[in-house]
Design an enzyme around this catalytic site. Structure first.
Site, short mmCIF file in Angstrom:
data_model
loop_
_atom_site.label_atom_id
_atom_site.label_comp_id
_atom_site.label_asym_id
_atom_site.label_seq_id
_atom_site.Cartn_x
_atom_site.Cartn_y
_atom_site.Cartn_z
N ASP A 525 21.17 -42.04 -41.10
CA ASP A 525 22.01 -41.59 -39.99
C ASP A 525 23.47 -41.72 -40.44
O ASP A 525 23.77 -42.27 -41.51
CB ASP A 525 21.73 -42.48 -38.78
CG ASP A 525 22.20 -41.87 -37.47
OD1 ASP A 525 22.76 -40.76 -37.48
OD2 ASP A 525 22.00 -42.52 -36.42
N ASP A 600 22.51 -36.33 -31.39
CA ASP A 600 22.62 -37.11 -30.16
C ASP A 600 22.67 -36.20 -28.93
O ASP A 600 23.73 -35.98 -28.33
CB ASP A 600 23.86 -38.00 -30.22
CG ASP A 600 23.76 -39.02 -31.35
OD1 ASP A 600 22.63 -39.31 -31.79
OD2 ASP A 600 24.80 -39.53 -31.79
#
Length: 914
Positions: A525, A600
């Site tokens: 990430d 997200d």
């Protein structure tokens, strides 16, 4: 506040949690703060380039400089305003592609050319000069009447086939190449000017350069509180492309927008610049986490593609006109303009002509989708964060108690000791091997996060080794670059350095990553890279990677992180096991290293809807292993939204539930027994179809064709399909129309293919193709159709994980065409190693049904337990070669079911309908 902490390192240990919390709160507003990210007007090079007007090209081709060799043609271009010369290189590549490169003839210093993306130097084929005069040159691109026409003044390239213009370059005159130069307003003005003049005289073969007047932002630029020093000055490039007869273009992910790219006239261009964008907005051209500079054009006659090989910040302008839309009879055309901050122009033109040809052409350049282990295609359960080992065990048991299969459970950043990656929190995860062994005993696996920001801490082995080996990226002054991320003050490894990647890969060995086992995999990430206190939440452009600025290579950083991680997982097994690595940031070629997700997102119906075109766009540019966080990462989904998201996610390539740490827990059984049953059924449908999913990923790995694909890919002449983005195909034989509207009582699905038949996979009801079909839905409905004429393999026994199902028998669903025939494929290997490639240990056979006989030829061990013949008929007897076969016939649904035919899935066999 951030500056104060940076100046007071003694406060670090106490204040870091407060700082990170405050930064996170700022970043986690109700929606993205767009003021944190540049518009084209705030990006000086984009603004300069956009100020250029079409039809005023200063570039002229110097035809007397043309040189022809076996592999390329070179030609000089001159800017008649500033007299700077460029070198044009033209290549005819195997597979119906053309490569165009433009660089300065003699640059002041080298300009960045993107490495490591092409899998090999593309093989070229000879070009020939067909004709030439003072106005231009005509070159042959092969035997099929394809020609490349070079016009001299203004410079222009046209690719034609017979009388038809397929594509034009610089037809609008927007080629622009900001050459490297010496800054004039320095302290040593006279010396600098003399050196500059001498150099320009040399590099332009005696022609004096007339420098343009400096404009704001050419040598330094400020955005909010951040200053970009730009020591090399203006270096941007631009080129326009025109597609006559084309109204639909796709690709250039990642954007939370429609599948068909929109006109950008009057607004911002689409931006390609990997950024950490919390809770992104929908339907705008803002940059997101990944950038693949590939655009696909399509009409009913031809599909083509453009691959703009540049890793710098890039903006893409699109202007389309539709025939007759304003009363004009003009033919449709789409114009596309690419603008990048630095580097060279290096563009591959993929001439198709069919969609699958473009996919194969792009795959020949950048590779195909990595073939994942079967387990990676199962369901993944994740949240930020499962609290401790007991929590992991309880969640794992919850799946068993509620009879829901899953393969992977994930741990986010809180699992590590103080967010020091490659470690475990000693209080919450004191016995990681015990935890992993418990999962292994159930044939399940785990993923832990390993991010590319490293806590600056003298007690942290990873940091000390990186610093001692000088493997961190540098700031503009040559010191290690440091910025703020989850651990607080962090260093950023220079993943562009092969030595760094080799070292990083070695960290995944079992003796280095303590507590790891063979069922532990990795999630990368924040690899845009994310820098909380950096400009646009990323690294400063004047940071250094060796001799290159970060501005030159920003978009490839995330690819390098995933590449190094995947190589580490392969190396730890001695090259035997296939890795699984999920990445947030990506670039062209990232498909070779694993999966991506859409970042997200939020628990909103719009985010569920947009996941479809986002993944379809990625599939068009080679990245098939795509999914979105089930239920939305931010916010809390209601039961209806969560159920519908599971139903949609079960029919998308990467299937993971994930949630923010501030959201209530949302394991599948926490929304009441009725919703648990609906989610269970969706997940079980995924597991029953795993043989088909695996087959499609093998095909994607072999050919470059997308797994999840837009309808027009298989029906390229059907204009009705060109803008459809609420339904899609898995392979060519399953059509899925998820329910994505709140309170929906029905959906309208377009079933393509005139003369074709589609069967509802749940009821076996038959429907004709080339029609819009209204489908009433309830909360249990997942509209899925199988194409008539196909054979799809499933597994009827769903167990607690995919590994538990590996040796179970297969069930074949034979959906007959109007002619009474069907065909399909069955692929089987060991499901997790590279032996399918290294040792050729696999079987891939075509299944065929015609003349009342179902036939297969191969050799393997699994068995066929059931055969469904959909849309068939029955005669007096059904049998195999040796014995009669138990069967039943559902006359209402026209489905013939053969039970226990007793045939090996890999052996040669025929079942006859007599």
């Amino acid at each position: 506040f951030v500056t104060a902490l940076c100046l007071r390192p003694v406060l670090y240990s106490r204040m870091v949690p407060v700082l990170v919390a405050l930064l996170f709160l700022c970043l986690c507003a109700e929606a993205v703060d767009r003021s944190n990210f540049k518009t084209c007007d705030q990006s000086s090079f984009c603004k300069r380039q956009r100020e250029l007007k079409p039809g005023q090209s200063p570039y002229r081709a110097l035809l007397d400089t043309l040189e022809l060799s076996d592999s390329r043609i070179t030609l000089q271009l001159i800017n008649d305003i500033n007299k700077v010369r460029l070198l044009l290189e033209l290549y005819r590549l195997q597979g119906n592609m053309t490569r165009v490169k433009i660089n300065e003839l003699k640059p002041l210093r080298p300009r960045y050319e993107v490495p490591d993306v092409l899998i090999a130097d593309p093989p070229a084929e000879p070009m020939a000069v067909v004709s030439r005069d003072e106005n231009g040159v005509v070159l042959s691109l092969g035997p099929d009447e394809q020609r490349l026409i070079v016009s001299a003044q203004p410079f222009r390239l046209d690719i034609v086939e017979g009388p038809q213009v397929l594509l034009s370059l610089n037809s609008r005159g927007l080629l622009s190449f900001e050459h490297l130069r010496v800054r004039k307003d320095t302290i040593s003005h006279k010396i600098t000017s003399t050196v500059s003049s001498m150099w320009d005289s040399i590099k332009n073969d005696g022609q004096e350069v007339s420098e343009e007047e400096d404009k704001p932002g050419m040598w330094e630029e400020t955005f909010k509180t951040h200053s970009d020093s730009k020591p090399n000055g203006p270096t941007s490039i631009s080129l326009d492309f025109s597609f006559p007869g084309v109204e639909h273009v796709y690709g250039i992910p990642e954007h939370a927008d429609t599948l068909k790219l929109k006109n950008t006239d009057g607004g911002d261009p689409y931006r390609l610049y990997n950024l950490d964008v919390f809770q992104y907005e929908l339907h705008n051209p803002m940059a997101l986490y990944g950038a693949v500079p590939v655009l696909v054009s399509h009409n009913s006659q031809r599909t083509m593609g453009i691959f703009w090989l540049n890793a710098a910040e890039t903006w893409v302008d699109i202007s389309s006109n539709t025939a007759g839309e304003t009363g004009s009879s003009d033919a449709p055309q789409t114009d596309v303009r690419w603008v990048s901050e630095s580097g060279i122009i290096d563009v591959f033109i993929m001439l198709g002509p069919r969609p699958n040809d473009v996919f194969a052409q792009y795959a020949s350049l950048t590779g195909t989708q990595a073939f994942p282990p079967l387990t990676a295609l199962g369901y993944h359960q994740c949240r930020w964060n499962y609290n401790n080992q007991e929590d992991v065990k309880a969640v794992d048991q919850g799946f068993d108690e509620h009879d829901i299969p899953y393969d992977f459970i994930w741990l986010d950043i809180e699992h590590a000791d103080g967010k020091r990656y490659f470690t475990w929190d000693p209080q919450n995860f004191p016995q990681p091997k015990e935890m992993l062994q418990g999962l292994m005993d159930k044939k399940r696996k785990m993923v832990t996060i390993v991010d590319p920001h490293i806590r600056v801490d003298s007690g942290y082995k990873i940091h000390n080794e990186l610093r001692s080996k000088n493997l961190y990226a540098k700031n503009k002054d040559g010191a290690d670059f440091e910025g703020w991320c989850w651990p607080g003050n962090s260093g950023y490894p220079d993943f562009t350095n092969p030595e760094m990647r080799e070292w990083w890969a070695s960290r995944f060995s079992y003796n280095q990553y303590e507590g790891s086992m063979e069922n532990l995999y990795t999630w990368n990430d924040m690899n845009e890279p994310s820098v909380f206190n950096g400009p646009e939440v990323t690294m400063h452009k004047d940071a250094l990677h060796g001799s290159w600025e970060h501005r030159d290579l920003h978009n490839i950083y995330g690819l390098y992180v995933q590449k190094a991680t995947a190589e580490g997982l392969i190396q730890r097994s001695g090259g035997v096991e296939r890795p699984f690595v999920l990445t947030r940031a990506f670039f062209a070629g990232s498909q070779r290293y694993g999966a991506v997700w859409t970042g997200d997102n939020a628990a909103e119906w719009g985010h569920l809807k947009i996941s479809i075109p986002m993944c379809l766009s990625l599939g068009l540019v080679g990245i098939s292993f795509c999914g979105a966080d089930i239920g939305g990462f931010f916010k809390h989904p209601g039961p209806e939204l969560l159920v519908r998201w599971y139903q949609a996610g079960a029919y998308q390539p990467f299937f993971r539930g994930h949630a923010h740490m501030d959201t209530p827990r949302r394991e599948p059984w926490l929304f009441g027994p009725d919703n648990t049953a609906l989610i269970r059924e969706a997940i079980r449908q995924r597991y029953a179809l795993l043989p088909y999913w695996y087959q499609q990923f093998y095909n994607a790995h072999r050919t470059g064709q997308p797994v999840m694909r837009a309808l027009w890919v298989e029906y390229p002449e059907d204009q009705t399909t060109f803008a459809i983005e609420d339904e899609y195909l898995i392979g060519k034989d399953l059509l899925v129309h998820p329910v994505t509207d709140e309170g929906a009582k029905g959906v309208t699905a377009y079933l393509p293919g005139k003369g074709e038949i589609w069967y509802d996979v749940h009821t076996f009801q038959k429907h004709k193709g080339a029609q819009n079909l209204y489908i009433p839905v309830t909360m249990s409905s997942i509209p899925v159709f199988q194409r008539g004429g196909s054979i799809i393999s499933r597994k009827g026994r769903v167990r607690r994980s995919s590994t538990c199902m590996e040796n179970d028998p297969y069930t074949l669903y034979v959906a007959l065409s109007p002619e009474g025939t069907a065909e399909g494929e069955l692929y089987i290997d060991d499901f997790h190693t590279f032996n399918y490639h290294k040792e050729k240990q696999f079987i891939c056979r075509r299944l065929h049904f015609s003349d009342n006989a179902l036939t297969s030829r191969s050799l393997f061990r699994q068995w066929i337990s059931l055969v469904y013949i959909i849309g068939g008929f029955i005669k007096n007897q059904i049998g195999s070669r040796e014995s009669a076969v138990e069967f039943e016939f559902d006359s209402a649904a026209s489905v013939l079911i053969l039970r226990k035919p007793g045939v090996n899935a890999g052996a040669d066999w025929t079942v006859l309908l007599q």
